[in-house]
Design an enzyme around this catalytic site. Structure first.
Site, PDB file in Angstrom:
ATOM      1  N   ASP A 119      25.386  45.140  11.837  1.00  0.00           N
ATOM      2  CA  ASP A 119      24.560  45.405  10.650  1.00  0.00           C
ATOM      3  C   ASP A 119      23.384  46.357  10.903  1.00  0.00           C
ATOM      4  OD1 ASP A 119      23.360  43.530  12.280  1.00  0.00           O
ATOM      5  OD2 ASP A 119      22.526  42.360  10.629  1.00  0.00           O
ATOM      6  N   GLU A 204      18.414  38.101  25.345  1.00  0.00           N
ATOM      7  CA  GLU A 204      18.449  39.388  26.049  1.00  0.00           C
ATOM      8  C   GLU A 204      17.983  39.189  27.496  1.00  0.00           C
ATOM      9  OE1 GLU A 204      17.162  38.807  23.094  1.00  0.00           O
ATOM     10  OE2 GLU A 204      18.020  40.230  21.648  1.00  0.00           O
TER      11      GLU A 204
HETATM   12  N1  UDP Z   1      27.524  37.127  14.425  1.00  0.00           N
HETATM   13  C1  UDP Z   1      28.653  36.429  14.827  1.00  0.00           C
HETATM   14  N2  UDP Z   1      28.784  35.113  14.419  1.00  0.00           N
HETATM   15  C2  UDP Z   1      27.853  34.497  13.633  1.00  0.00           C
HETATM   16  C3  UDP Z   1      26.712  35.226  13.236  1.00  0.00           C
HETATM   17  C4  UDP Z   1      26.569  36.542  13.665  1.00  0.00           C
HETATM   18  O1  UDP Z   1      29.505  36.965  15.526  1.00  0.00           O
HETATM   19  O2  UDP Z   1      28.041  33.300  13.294  1.00  0.00           O
HETATM   20  C5  UDP Z   1      27.377  38.548  14.851  1.00  0.00           C
HETATM   21  C6  UDP Z   1      26.968  39.500  13.718  1.00  0.00           C
HETATM   22  O3  UDP Z   1      28.116  40.026  13.065  1.00  0.00           O
HETATM   23  C7  UDP Z   1      26.161  40.555  14.467  1.00  0.00           C
HETATM   24  C8  UDP Z   1      25.548  39.768  15.625  1.00  0.00           C
HETATM   25  O4  UDP Z   1      26.339  38.597  15.797  1.00  0.00           O
HETATM   26  O5  UDP Z   1      26.984  41.588  14.966  1.00  0.00           O
HETATM   27  C9  UDP Z   1      24.101  39.366  15.371  1.00  0.00           C
HETATM   28  O6  UDP Z   1      24.039  38.594  14.184  1.00  0.00           O
HETATM   29  P1  UDP Z   1      22.987  38.902  13.025  1.00  0.00           P
HETATM   30  O7  UDP Z   1      23.049  40.363  12.708  1.00  0.00           O
HETATM   31  O8  UDP Z   1      23.202  37.943  11.926  1.00  0.00           O
HETATM   32  O9  UDP Z   1      21.621  38.567  13.787  1.00  0.00           O
HETATM   33  P2  UDP Z   1      20.141  39.029  13.454  1.00  0.00           P
HETATM   34  O10 UDP Z   1      20.187  40.243  12.575  1.00  0.00           O
HETATM   35  O11 UDP Z   1      19.525  37.873  12.755  1.00  0.00           O
HETATM   36  O12 UDP Z   1      19.545  39.305  14.779  1.00  0.00           O
HETATM   37 MN    MN Z   2      21.510  41.746  12.440  1.00  0.00          MN
END
Ligand code: UDP
Ligand code: MN
Length: 258
Positions: A119, A204
């Site tokens: 995203d 990380e």
């Molecule tokens: N993701 C996943 N399983 C989940 C939630 C998220 O594989 O249950 C993936 C999501 O598609 C993205 C990454 O993990 O590529 C990080 O998730 P997210 O963008 O929701 O995290 P944030 O933006 O809150 O850091």
């Molecule tokens: Mn994200």
């Protein structure tokens, strides 16, 4: 030749998944010598993602591994409760070590590993910045951590501390989008992985701690003075009308892939 950039992306089924993957894949199409490792958070490979990849035009590897149920965020949980995508990034690392690990020393091709969430928003310049990574390269990330940006602070060409809104004492207070690792370093440290049980903000660090020290980080993006990646997040679409129409049997065709 040009070092290969291996992009590891965790992804999961939701309404906006195909839109996110379309946006990301069409960025990656502009990058030379790139191999996309897309890892579904799922017990099986879905038809949507499989078909999507076939037609993507990218060089890719399609993997899947479900997040254990006890580690998964539940509806209504605050988003910071548990790290997301840890198991999937580890599965990407496992595949890389298995695939590239057979090559030894000089035989081993030059490569870079980058963890790209589905995203975020990526500048093409970012990929050329990371391509020369020798150990771990770093740069700022925009719109993250409740800040305009977070990132390494560079003095005399070296990273001396981190600009972050929260707990600067963390070993590596960097966002996932803010670093890349050389393939050589990943293969030389077969145990380095993401700790899916790491406390908030330490995912990380759990990976990088086993690989480098702050002094060894390679600052990119004009000594970390440029933002080339943004931690954008996509709003969850409201399905109010859909739900209302469905009750009357007038909902959208479930056979239409969105
Ligand atoms: N993701 C996943 N399983 C989940 C939630 C998220 O594989 O249950 C993936 C999501 O598609 C993205 C990454 O993990 O590529 C990080 O998730 P997210 O963008 O929701 O995290 P944030 O933006 O809150 O850091
Ligand atoms: Mn994200």
């Amino acid at each position: 030749g040009l070092p290969t950039i291996y992009v590891i992306t965790p992804t999961y089924t939701r309404l906006v998944q195909k839109a996110e993957l379309t946006r990301l894949s069409q960025t990656l199409l502009h990058v030379r010598q790139l191999h996309w490792i897309l890892v579904e958070d799922s017990p099986h490979k879905t038809v949507l993602v499989s078909e999507f990849l076939v037609h993507s035009g990218l060089t890719y590897t399609h993997l899947n591994v479900p997040t254990p149920r006890e580690s998964k965020l539940q509806e209504g949980d605050p988003s910071w409760l548990k790290p997301r995508g840890a198991e999937q990034r580890n599965e990407g690392l496992r595949w890389l070590r298995e695939t590239a690990g057979g090559q030894q020393g000089a035989q081993l091709e030059e490569g870079v590993v980058y963890f790209a969430d589905d995203d975020n928003t990526y500048s093409l310049q970012l990929f050329e910045e990371m391509r020369g990574t020798q150990t771990v390269s770093v740069w700022p990330v925009g719109l993250v951590g409740g800040m305009r940006y977070e990132g390494p602070v560079v003095e005399q060409g070296r990273v001396v501390r981190f600009h972050t809104g929260w707990r600067p004492s963390r070993p590596f207070p960097l966002d996932m989008a803010g670093f890349a690792v050389s393939l050589r370093l990943v293969l030389a440290n077969p145990d380095a992985h993401f700790d899916g049980n790491a406390p908030m903000g330490f995912l990380e660090s759990s990976f990088l701690q086993g690989l480098v020290t702050m002094e060894e980080l390679e600052p990119k993006a004009d000594m970390c003075t440029k933002v080339l990646v943004w931690h954008t997040r996509t709003e969850k679409p409201k399905m109010k009308r859909e739900d209302a129409l469905q009750k009357q049997g007038l909902g959208s065709d479930p056979g239409m892939e969105v």
